[in-house]
Design an enzyme around this catalytic site. Structure first.
Site, mmCIF file in Angstrom:
data_model
loop_
_atom_site.group_PDB
_atom_site.id
_atom_site.type_symbol
_atom_site.label_atom_id
_atom_site.label_comp_id
_atom_site.label_asym_id
_atom_site.label_seq_id
_atom_site.Cartn_x
_atom_site.Cartn_y
_atom_site.Cartn_z
ATOM 1 N N HIS A 19 0.697 -1.268 -0.030
ATOM 2 C CA HIS A 19 0.140 0.147 -0.044
ATOM 3 C C HIS A 19 0.887 1.259 -0.156
ATOM 4 C CE1 HIS A 19 -2.968 -2.636 2.210
ATOM 5 N NE2 HIS A 19 -3.527 -2.604 1.196
ATOM 6 N N LYS A 52 -18.177 -5.239 8.991
ATOM 7 C CA LYS A 52 -16.941 -6.148 9.185
ATOM 8 C C LYS A 52 -16.264 -5.402 10.263
ATOM 9 C CE LYS A 52 -14.897 -6.177 4.834
ATOM 10 N NZ LYS A 52 -13.730 -6.423 3.809
ATOM 11 N N SER A 89 -2.997 -7.982 2.996
ATOM 12 C CA SER A 89 -3.536 -7.227 4.412
ATOM 13 C C SER A 89 -3.655 -8.717 4.969
ATOM 14 C CB SER A 89 -4.519 -6.447 4.421
ATOM 15 O OG SER A 89 -4.057 -5.350 4.095
HETATM 16 P P1 ADP Z 1 -9.815 -3.335 -0.396
HETATM 17 O O1 ADP Z 1 -10.551 -3.801 0.967
HETATM 18 O O2 ADP Z 1 -10.484 -2.017 -0.985
HETATM 19 O O3 ADP Z 1 -9.577 -4.262 -1.493
HETATM 20 P P2 ADP Z 1 -7.195 -3.229 0.590
HETATM 21 O O4 ADP Z 1 -6.647 -2.361 1.725
HETATM 22 O O5 ADP Z 1 -6.950 -4.592 0.680
HETATM 23 O O6 ADP Z 1 -8.670 -2.836 0.186
HETATM 24 O O7 ADP Z 1 -6.517 -2.586 -0.814
HETATM 25 C C1 ADP Z 1 -6.352 -1.391 -1.246
HETATM 26 C C2 ADP Z 1 -5.656 -1.290 -2.510
HETATM 27 O O8 ADP Z 1 -4.297 -1.269 -2.338
HETATM 28 C C3 ADP Z 1 -6.289 -2.123 -3.648
HETATM 29 O O9 ADP Z 1 -6.385 -1.421 -5.019
HETATM 30 C C4 ADP Z 1 -5.557 -3.304 -3.747
HETATM 31 O O10 ADP Z 1 -5.210 -3.941 -4.924
HETATM 32 C C5 ADP Z 1 -3.875 -2.552 -3.348
HETATM 33 N N1 ADP Z 1 -2.750 -3.519 -2.770
HETATM 34 C C6 ADP Z 1 -3.029 -4.157 -1.870
HETATM 35 N N2 ADP Z 1 -2.075 -4.993 -1.198
HETATM 36 C C7 ADP Z 1 -1.078 -4.395 -2.320
HETATM 37 C C8 ADP Z 1 0.418 -4.759 -2.762
HETATM 38 N N3 ADP Z 1 0.886 -5.445 -1.832
HETATM 39 N N4 ADP Z 1 0.988 -3.873 -3.555
HETATM 40 C C9 ADP Z 1 0.149 -2.989 -4.312
HETATM 41 N N5 ADP Z 1 -0.926 -2.782 -4.134
HETATM 42 C C10 ADP Z 1 -1.715 -3.358 -3.192
#
Ligand code: ADP
Length: 149
Positions: free
Chosen positions: A19, A43, A130
């Site tokens: 992120h 959630k 995550s």
């Molecule tokens: P959501 O619950 O909306 O999927 P996340 O917090 O899991 O939210 O992810 C938010 C954004 O960050 C999404 O666009 C996801 O694809 C991106 N993302 C998550 N992990 C990574 C990573 N390791 N590298 C790059 N982008 C990521």
């Protein structure tokens, strides 16, 4: 010229190095980037939202054009409210693509001034999620190489 404001929405439960990479790269592209933690009351979270807001703010404190906010409404409505015309998202793989493709179309339907911009993940961070961090942490494993804090 009008400022280009983007939101980077997500659950960020927790905010990972993946992120952070997207946020840092986004901050170079847009005039202002608002990392936006979506609150889904249905959630339960692993890390409380206010704690995560604080962690993200501290992780990105060196970037003057980045802010961190929380929101509890449709992402497209929140974007409109704060004057953001762009949504920033990260793409790791085809699973992300399938999901994002649908969401982007819905967001565009809800607010046709919104454009979604994707950044392809840095290969060395692409396997981080995550949910994997939560799983390792829950069982007492070391998650320090997935986080910057
Ligand atoms: P959501 O619950 O909306 O999927 P996340 O917090 O899991 O939210 O992810 C938010 C954004 O960050 C999404 O666009 C996801 O694809 C991106 N993302 C998550 N992990 C990574 C990573 N390791 N590298 C790059 N982008 C990521």
């Amino acid at each position: 010229m009008e400022k280009k404001i983007a939101i980077f929405p997500g659950s960020f439960d927790p905010f990972t190095l993946g992120h952070e990479d997207i946020a840092r790269r986004g901050a170079e592209i847009f005039d202002e980037l608002v990392v936006s933690i979506g609150i889904n009351s249905a959630k339960s979270r692993y890390v409380p939202v206010e704690k995560m807001k604080d962690i993200i703010s501290k992780s990105l404190i060196d970037l003057p054009n980045v802010k961190v906010e929380t929101y509890q409404e449709l992402t497209s409505s929140f974007a409109k409210k704060i004057g953001a015309k762009y949504i920033l998202r990260g793409l790791r793989n085809t699973t992300d693509f399938e999901y994002e493709n649908t969401i982007a179309q819905v967001n565009n339907y809800l607010n046709d001034e919104l454009e979604t911009v994707y950044l392809i993940t840095e290969p060395k961070l692409a396997f981080i999620s995550s949910s994997i961090v939560r799983e390792i942490h829950k069982f007492g494993g070391d998650v320090s190489s997935f986080l910057s804090y």
